[in-house]
Design a protein around this motif. Structure first.
Motif, PDB file in Angstrom:
ATOM      1  N   LEU A  30       8.203 -29.062   2.344  1.00  0.00           N
ATOM      2  CA  LEU A  30       9.074 -29.141   1.182  1.00  0.00           C
ATOM      3  C   LEU A  30      10.214 -28.156   1.358  1.00  0.00           C
ATOM      4  O   LEU A  30       9.988 -27.028   1.804  1.00  0.00           O
ATOM      5  N   ALA A  35      11.936 -20.572  -3.723  1.00  0.00           N
ATOM      6  CA  ALA A  35      10.512 -20.677  -4.025  1.00  0.00           C
ATOM      7  C   ALA A  35      10.144 -19.524  -4.954  1.00  0.00           C
ATOM      8  O   ALA A  35      10.654 -18.404  -4.799  1.00  0.00           O
ATOM      9  N   VAL A  58      10.832 -24.627  -6.200  1.00  0.00           N
ATOM     10  CA  VAL A  58       9.425 -24.984  -6.248  1.00  0.00           C
ATOM     11  C   VAL A  58       8.691 -23.762  -6.799  1.00  0.00           C
ATOM     12  O   VAL A  58       8.844 -22.645  -6.294  1.00  0.00           O
ATOM     13  N   ILE A 286       6.315 -24.846   2.652  1.00  0.00           N
ATOM     14  CA  ILE A 286       7.534 -24.789   1.849  1.00  0.00           C
ATOM     15  C   ILE A 286       8.575 -23.952   2.584  1.00  0.00           C
ATOM     16  O   ILE A 286       8.292 -22.830   3.005  1.00  0.00           O
TER      17      ILE A 286
END
Length: 489
Positions: A30, A35, A58, A286
């Protein structure tokens, strides 16, 4: 630029190989601008505001809801709720506008205090001769405390950017709170300071005045004196504000019940995280340009996956802290007693207000309005404070032994069911609380060293360790932090 891209690709490949070796269930990567680790007050708000700013995010949260220590309880089969974590929000910065924007109706805080007995929980003895301050003396002392707090307010909220070092730090802030209280003659304000938030910092008298002001500062003093507003969710479920944030952030941008298991944080090529779903075991990688850490930067297990460097370890190792557990409990003897029971040491009588329990302890069995939660029997709220390694088993044992002692000494009535164990209706692990350092560390520039970590290794930090200990102040801290972070783009 070519070198940076190749280096980042190399890191991605390293993560992929590691995942294969460890049996990862996902090879997906991702990508996001930012983040965020932790969906409590700092992380949820930062995610919302970054979405407002057009950034892809995220948010990684280990629970199945956002909000952290907000702690709202709804009885099974009921549509009514009660809060046992965050009772109210101070109207600070853009807080009221945020509630309005989220369509969360508000109401004034309204906590009705039940009749109270003052008891030493270590002995079970009722405290004879204890006299609380009069309303007039309390008001005068609190007004004086407020006037002192306001002199230092610009150093403490919404962040520590203006906090001085060395001899420039005001003497008041680095005094023991007991010495500060005696110096200014504000003893009659202490019971309210302790009862409102002070129990969370251990033995208040021995702590720095700075620590007390971070949990009970000018904003809360003004609120109690009617000079600054506050509110709750009109539903009596403060969780509503974080549920509304979650809806606006969007479910595709939040990973619930998920924890970071590996990480690479670089100075200028962003971060890579491997996260694992706690129930399914699925791992996901991520890749983000920036990382916001919205969790407390303490605890060897919690921090080990972030590979702290010497600079970070040096700063965070200075912290001392306690461990807190918020609970709702019930028991036939508590219900029959129909009163709150506050825990104070016998030495508090007749008016030694700086005397408070020693760690570990629970603050009280506080009777709640059971009609609000649709409960058939009364529930009582408690906060248990222990040392950093204090477990839930330790907290539960202390709750039970305290209850047994109160029944044994006749503080609570005996009933046919008194031998039943205390029922914990709801519990919330507040984790490390009251992160603090010594006066010597402050003189040596602790906050300057702490804030020097902002942006270090593509990582930014928010939460109570970097601001005062109030939800709405942390939100306002974020408004400054995010502008600083995005300037670097």
């Amino acid at each position: 630029m070519l070198f940076s891209k190749l280096r980042l690709i190399g890191i991605v490949n390293l993560f992929a190989k590691t995942a294969i070796c460890e049996g990862s269930h996902s090879s997906a990567v991702l990508k996001a601008d930012v983040a965020i680790i932790g969906g409590g007050a700092g992380g949820a708000h930062a995610a919302l505001r970054l979405k407002d700013m057009g950034k892809s995010i995220v948010l990684i949260e280990q629970e199945d809801i956002l909000g952290g220590n907000i702690d709202s309880y709804t009885a099974p089969g009921s549509d009514k709720s009660m809060d046992f974590g965050v009772f109210s929000f101070i109207d600070y910065g853009g807080a009221a506008a945020l509630f309005q924007r989220l369509n969360v109706s508000t109401a004034p805080p309204a906590r009705v205090r039940a009749p109270t007995k003052y008891v030493d929980f270590t002995t079970g003895a009722l405290i004879p001769g204890y006299t609380a301050p009069t309303r007039e003396s309390y008001k005068a002392a609190m007004e004086k405390y407020l006037s002192i707090c306001e002199k230092y307010e610009h150093m403490l909220v919404p962040g520590f950017w203006n906090f001085p070092t060395g001899d420039a730090i005001p003497e008041d802030l680095l005094m023991r709170f007991s010495d500060f209280v005696k110096k200014h003659g504000i003893e009659d304000a202490v019971p309210q300071i302790y009862a409102t938030t002070g129990f969370g910092i251990g033995r208040q008298a021995d702590e720095l005045t700075l620590s007390v002001m971070l949990t009970f500062g000018a904003q809360l003093a003004r609120s109690l004196l009617g000079q600054q507003g506050g509110f709750i969710a009109a539903s009596h479920r403060n969780q509503d504000v974080y549920d509304a944030m979650a809806r606006e952030i969007g479910s595709t941008s939040i990973m619930y019940e998920t924890r970071v298991v590996r990480s690479v944080r670089t100075p200028d090529q962003g971060v890579l995280l491997t996260v694992k779903h706690l129930r399914t075991g699925t791992e996901t990688t991520i890749q983000a340009d920036k990382l916001i850490m919205a969790i407390r930067p303490v605890g060897e297990e919690a921090m080990s996956v972030f590979d702290l460097d010497p600079q970070e370890k040096d700063v965070f190792s200075k912290y001392e802290y306690l461990h807190g557990w918020a609970t709702l409990v019930r028991h036939p003897s508590l219900t029959a007693g129909n009163t709150s029971v506050d825990n104070l040491p016998e030495a508090v009588a007749p008016s030694n207000y700086l005397e408070t329990p020693r760690v570990p302890y629970l603050d009280k069995f506080e009777l709640q309005d059971n009609t609000a939660g649709g409960l058939e029997t009364s529930v009582f709220r408690t906060l248990v404070i222990g040392t950093k390694d204090f477990s839930y088993a330790d907290a539960k044992e202390l709750l039970q032994t305290s209850l047994d002692r109160l029944i044994e000494h006749g503080i609570l009535p005996s009933t046919s069911a008194e031998k039943e164990p205390l029922e914990v209706v709801a519990v919330s692990d507040h984790g490390p609380v009251h992160l603090h350092v010594s006066a010597e560390e402050h003189r040596d520039g602790f906050y300057q060293k702490l804030y020097a970590l902002q942006g270090h290794r593509s990582t930014w930090w928010t939460g109570a360790a970097f601001s005062a200990h109030f939800q709405t102040i942390i939100w306002e801290f974020n408004e400054v932090l995010l502008r600083q972070m995005l300037k670097e783009n």
